[in-house]
Design a protein around this motif. Structure first.
Motif, PDB file in Angstrom:
ATOM      1  N   LEU A   1     -18.377  -2.396  38.412  1.00 24.99           N
ATOM      2  CA  LEU A   1     -17.812  -2.547  37.080  1.00 24.99           C
ATOM      3  C   LEU A   1     -17.557  -1.178  36.464  1.00 24.99           C
ATOM      4  CD1 LEU A   1     -20.359  -5.238  35.820  1.00 24.99           C
ATOM      5  CD2 LEU A   1     -18.133  -5.683  36.867  1.00 24.99           C
ATOM      6  N   ARG A   2     -16.475  -1.089  35.712  1.00 28.95           N
ATOM      7  CA  ARG A   2     -16.188   0.149  34.989  1.00 28.95           C
ATOM      8  C   ARG A   2     -16.578  -0.039  33.515  1.00 28.95           C
ATOM      9  NH1 ARG A   2     -13.373   4.553  36.000  1.00 28.95           N
ATOM     10  NH2 ARG A   2     -12.305   3.648  37.816  1.00 28.95           N
ATOM     11  N   VAL A   3     -17.291   0.941  32.988  1.00 25.55           N
ATOM     12  CA  VAL A   3     -17.677   0.935  31.576  1.00 25.55           C
ATOM     13  C   VAL A   3     -17.010   2.134  30.921  1.00 25.55           C
ATOM     14  CG1 VAL A   3     -19.565   0.883  29.925  1.00 25.55           C
ATOM     15  CG2 VAL A   3     -19.894  -0.082  32.224  1.00 25.55           C
TER      16      VAL A   3
ATOM     17  N   ARG B   1     -13.959  -5.459  36.049  1.00 20.15           N
ATOM     18  CA  ARG B   1     -14.397  -5.464  37.443  1.00 20.15           C
ATOM     19  C   ARG B   1     -13.422  -4.690  38.315  1.00 20.15           C
ATOM     20  NH1 ARG B   1     -15.649 -11.233  39.695  1.00 20.15           N
ATOM     21  NH2 ARG B   1     -13.375 -11.439  39.532  1.00 20.15           N
ATOM     22  N   ILE B   2     -13.988  -3.899  39.238  1.00 25.40           N
ATOM     23  CA  ILE B   2     -13.191  -3.149  40.213  1.00 25.40           C
ATOM     24  C   ILE B   2     -13.158  -3.956  41.504  1.00 25.40           C
ATOM     25  CG2 ILE B   2     -12.955  -0.982  41.474  1.00 25.40           C
ATOM     26  CD1 ILE B   2     -14.609   0.355  39.299  1.00 25.40           C
ATOM     27  N   ASN B   3     -11.974  -4.401  41.892  1.00 23.49           N
ATOM     28  CA  ASN B   3     -11.835  -5.220  43.091  1.00 23.49           C
ATOM     29  C   ASN B   3     -11.906  -4.362  44.358  1.00 23.49           C
ATOM     30  OD1 ASN B   3     -11.461  -7.600  41.548  1.00 23.49           O
ATOM     31  ND2 ASN B   3      -9.315  -7.010  41.193  1.00 23.49           N
ATOM     32  N   ALA B   4     -11.959  -5.041  45.513  1.00 19.68           N
ATOM     33  CA  ALA B   4     -12.086  -4.338  46.793  1.00 19.68           C
ATOM     34  C   ALA B   4     -10.886  -3.454  47.075  1.00 19.68           C
ATOM     35  CB  ALA B   4     -12.281  -5.355  47.916  1.00 19.68           C
ATOM     36  N   ASP B   5      -9.709  -3.833  46.578  1.00 15.96           N
ATOM     37  CA  ASP B   5      -8.503  -3.031  46.816  1.00 15.96           C
ATOM     38  C   ASP B   5      -8.332  -1.904  45.794  1.00 15.96           C
ATOM     39  OD1 ASP B   5      -7.926  -4.465  44.577  1.00 15.96           O
ATOM     40  OD2 ASP B   5      -6.152  -5.484  45.390  1.00 15.96           O
ATOM     41  N   GLY B   6      -9.309  -1.723  44.918  1.00 17.27           N
ATOM     42  CA  GLY B   6      -9.248  -0.655  43.926  1.00 17.27           C
ATOM     43  C   GLY B   6      -8.632  -1.046  42.606  1.00 17.27           C
ATOM     44  N   SER B   7      -8.047  -2.234  42.534  1.00 17.20           N
ATOM     45  CA  SER B   7      -7.466  -2.688  41.262  1.00 17.20           C
ATOM     46  C   SER B   7      -8.586  -3.104  40.305  1.00 17.20           C
ATOM     47  CB  SER B   7      -6.514  -3.865  41.503  1.00 17.20           C
ATOM     48  OG  SER B   7      -7.215  -4.965  42.064  1.00 17.20           O
ATOM     49  N   GLU B   8      -8.241  -3.124  39.035  1.00 16.42           N
ATOM     50  CA  GLU B   8      -9.222  -3.479  38.023  1.00 16.42           C
ATOM     51  C   GLU B   8      -8.707  -4.645  37.178  1.00 16.42           C
ATOM     52  OE1 GLU B   8     -10.323  -0.135  35.698  1.00 16.42           O
ATOM     53  OE2 GLU B   8     -10.801   1.149  37.427  1.00 16.42           O
ATOM     54  N   GLU B   9      -9.637  -5.482  36.734  1.00 18.78           N
ATOM     55  CA  GLU B   9      -9.269  -6.613  35.883  1.00 18.78           C
ATOM     56  C   GLU B   9     -10.432  -6.953  34.952  1.00 18.78           C
ATOM     57  OE1 GLU B   9      -8.785 -10.316  37.908  1.00 18.78           O
ATOM     58  OE2 GLU B   9     -10.375  -9.894  39.355  1.00 18.78           O
ATOM     59  N   ASP B  10     -10.088  -7.437  33.771  1.00 22.85           N
ATOM     60  CA  ASP B  10     -11.099  -7.906  32.828  1.00 22.85           C
ATOM     61  C   ASP B  10     -11.428  -9.362  33.135  1.00 22.85           C
ATOM     62  OD1 ASP B  10     -11.308  -5.510  31.380  1.00 22.85           O
ATOM     63  OD2 ASP B  10      -9.543  -6.003  30.173  1.00 22.85           O
ATOM     64  N   VAL B  11     -12.700  -9.655  33.335  1.00 25.41           N
ATOM     65  CA  VAL B  11     -13.132 -11.010  33.675  1.00 25.41           C
ATOM     66  C   VAL B  11     -14.226 -11.432  32.699  1.00 25.41           C
ATOM     67  CG1 VAL B  11     -12.580 -10.735  36.126  1.00 25.41           C
ATOM     68  CG2 VAL B  11     -14.877 -10.174  35.304  1.00 25.41           C
ATOM     69  N   PRO B  12     -14.367 -12.750  32.467  1.00 21.34           N
ATOM     70  CA  PRO B  12     -15.476 -13.217  31.625  1.00 21.34           C
ATOM     71  C   PRO B  12     -16.817 -12.793  32.212  1.00 21.34           C
ATOM     72  CG  PRO B  12     -13.882 -14.973  31.997  1.00 21.34           C
ATOM     73  CD  PRO B  12     -13.499 -13.850  32.905  1.00 21.34           C
ATOM     74  N   LEU B  13     -17.778 -12.586  31.353  1.00 22.23           N
ATOM     75  CA  LEU B  13     -19.083 -12.117  31.802  1.00 22.23           C
ATOM     76  C   LEU B  13     -19.721 -13.093  32.789  1.00 22.23           C
ATOM     77  CD1 LEU B  13     -20.807  -9.617  31.198  1.00 22.23           C
ATOM     78  CD2 LEU B  13     -22.096 -11.005  29.550  1.00 22.23           C
ATOM     79  N   THR B  14     -19.417 -14.386  32.654  1.00 16.75           N
ATOM     80  CA  THR B  14     -19.996 -15.379  33.560  1.00 16.75           C
ATOM     81  C   THR B  14     -19.433 -15.271  34.970  1.00 16.75           C
ATOM     82  OG1 THR B  14     -18.346 -16.960  32.736  1.00 16.75           O
ATOM     83  CG2 THR B  14     -20.539 -17.031  31.747  1.00 16.75           C
ATOM     84  N   HIS B  15     -18.343 -14.516  35.157  1.00 13.75           N
ATOM     85  CA  HIS B  15     -17.749 -14.359  36.486  1.00 13.75           C
ATOM     86  C   HIS B  15     -18.277 -13.123  37.209  1.00 13.75           C
ATOM     87  CE1 HIS B  15     -13.939 -17.010  35.696  1.00 13.75           C
ATOM     88  NE2 HIS B  15     -15.068 -17.601  35.361  1.00 13.75           N
ATOM     89  N   VAL B  16     -19.162 -12.385  36.580  1.00 14.79           N
ATOM     90  CA  VAL B  16     -19.726 -11.195  37.205  1.00 14.79           C
ATOM     91  C   VAL B  16     -20.888 -11.597  38.103  1.00 14.79           C
ATOM     92  CG1 VAL B  16     -20.879  -8.986  36.801  1.00 14.79           C
ATOM     93  CG2 VAL B  16     -19.047  -9.745  35.262  1.00 14.79           C
TER      94      VAL B  16
END
Length: 423
Positions: free
Chosen positions: A292-294, A271-286
């Protein structure tokens, strides 16, 4: 939905914590607690959310989440939040814990199987069948060929058959007697009723004939003993166990198709956050609207639309087309498809039970539990057949007891038992 229900003021604190842990975010289905800072009041109830994003989505269109869903979506989301169990023969039976079907007695199975699901009933029945099969074979051989073999006297052979039959009937056949009793209690006669009555009557009659043969008329004594039905009881139980094993294996193979579909979806998303940072999150949190970056070689996590980038996706899991399909800004993408080369940034449009893959899983699960018209007819006929057999046995008992020869009620009981066994 995460609804705030007031409890007793003196309720134990541990019970309050357990209740709080069961709250569910109405938007994404995640488990939340009453300590969540994201909550809102609607229709006199409190709804709690796992994030500000879910709260914002809820407030944009609360009716979407407050309105009752259709049966399929509701069942799927309920299964996702907590395992729901249903009967493979009667899909209308649903509960939140394992057990037996009140209509047919079969063990309930998860409404939506997971990759970790196993079939404990198949293991249990297999163990009962293989451990008692040698005993069934020995009892059957003694009953069919014992007099010709001449290994034991007929009196001794009867006691040997009794001892060998006890584990088969009382242990291997125990699930069938439980189901038969439940069918009587729930007033839904079925084949378990007949199996329980038939094998139970055969075994009890044979035990009495072995332990107290003197209660029977002398005309029932043949070759120094009263005829017994131990082999009938054990063979019926072993054959029924074998049939159940075959059926459970067939259902497990069908469930394997659903598990294969579930295995297509990735477990996490970037997931790409509002501040531009990226993090891997469980699919249920989408959530809907998340960016999202693929990356190359990754699967598309959810259904969405391409915002930036260009690549080719392998959509063979859905279309069967072996050639990758080019995707660029504005194109739709489907969850669980494979990104082959370039990097994509997508905006999530459908998550959870709304994705194409989830809809396919729901359809396969529904098809697995749907019954053909002939099967429904067979269930109805079985119910009438069971009642007919019981009525015939009762009539036989009273007719022989009233009009039979000397010791007429003993004859009536024996022939009533024979009617149950042979039918």
């Amino acid at each position: 939905m995460a609804q705030n229900s007031s409890g007793h003021p003196h309720e134990h604190s541990m019970k309050q914590q357990a209740s709080a842990s069961q709250l569910t975010d109405p938007v994404c289905g995640m488990q939340v607690t009453k300590d969540s800072p994201h909550h809102v009041e609607r229709q006199g109830k409190s709804f709690f959310f796992c994030s500000a994003k879910c709260l914002e989505t809820f407030e944009r269109d609360p009716e979407k989440f407050l309105a009752p869903k259709n049966a399929t979506e509701a069942a799927f989301e309920q299964a996702a939040a907590g395992t729901i169990y249903t009967c493979p023969m009667h899909p209308e039976i649903r509960q939140d814990h394992p057990g037996s079907c009140p209509k047919c007695g079969m063990a309930l199975e998860p409404l939506m199987p997971s990759l970790e699901d196993d079939n404990p009933e198949l293991k249990d029945f297999s163990r009962r069948f293989w451990w008692t099969l040698p005993l069934t074979v020995i009892v059957t051989v003694l009953a069919m060929f014992g007099p010709q073999l001449g290994w034991f006297s007929m009196r001794a052979q009867t006691w040997i058959e009794l001892v060998l039959s006890i584990p088969v009937v009382l242990w291997a056949g125990q699930p069938f007697f439980v189901r038969g009793w439940q069918s009587v209690v729930n007033r839904s006669p079925n084949m378990w009723t007949l199996i329980g009555l038939g094998t139970g009557a055969a075994f009890v009659y044979s035990v009495v004939a072995t332990v107290a043969p003197g209660v029977f008329p002398e005309t029932f004594i043949s070759m120094g003993r009263v005829a017994v039905y131990f082999e009938a009881a054990v063979v019926i139980i072993s054959l029924t166990l074998f049939g159940q094993i075959l059926e459970l294996r067939a259902r497990s193979q069908t469930s394997a198709a659903i598990k294969s579909l579930l295995g297509l979806a990735p477990k996490t998303a970037r997931r790409i956050n509002a501040d531009g940072s990226e993090e891997d999150v469980p699919l249920t949190h989408v959530h809907e609207g998340d960016r999202l970056r693929v990356r190359p070689g990754e699967k598309v996590p959810v259904d969405g639309v391409v915002e930036d980038g260009a690549s080719s996706l392998d959509e063979s899991m859905l279309t069967g087309e072996p050639l990758p399909v080019s995707k660029r800004a504005g194109d739709k993408v489907i969850g669980a498809t494979m990104n082959t080369s370039g990097s994509l940034i997508i905006r999530a449009e459908k998550v959870g039970s709304a994705t194409v893959l989830s809809q396919i899983v729901q359809l396969v699960a529904q098809a697995q539990r749907s019954r053909a018209p002939m099967q429904r007819m067979a269930d109805q006929v079985a119910g009438y057949f069971v009642m007919a057999v019981v009525v015939i046995a009762i009539i036989t008992f009273f007719v022989w007891g009233t009009f039979g020869p000397q010791a007429c009620w003993v004859y009536g009981l024996i022939y009533a038992v024979a009617a149950l066994i042979n039918d």
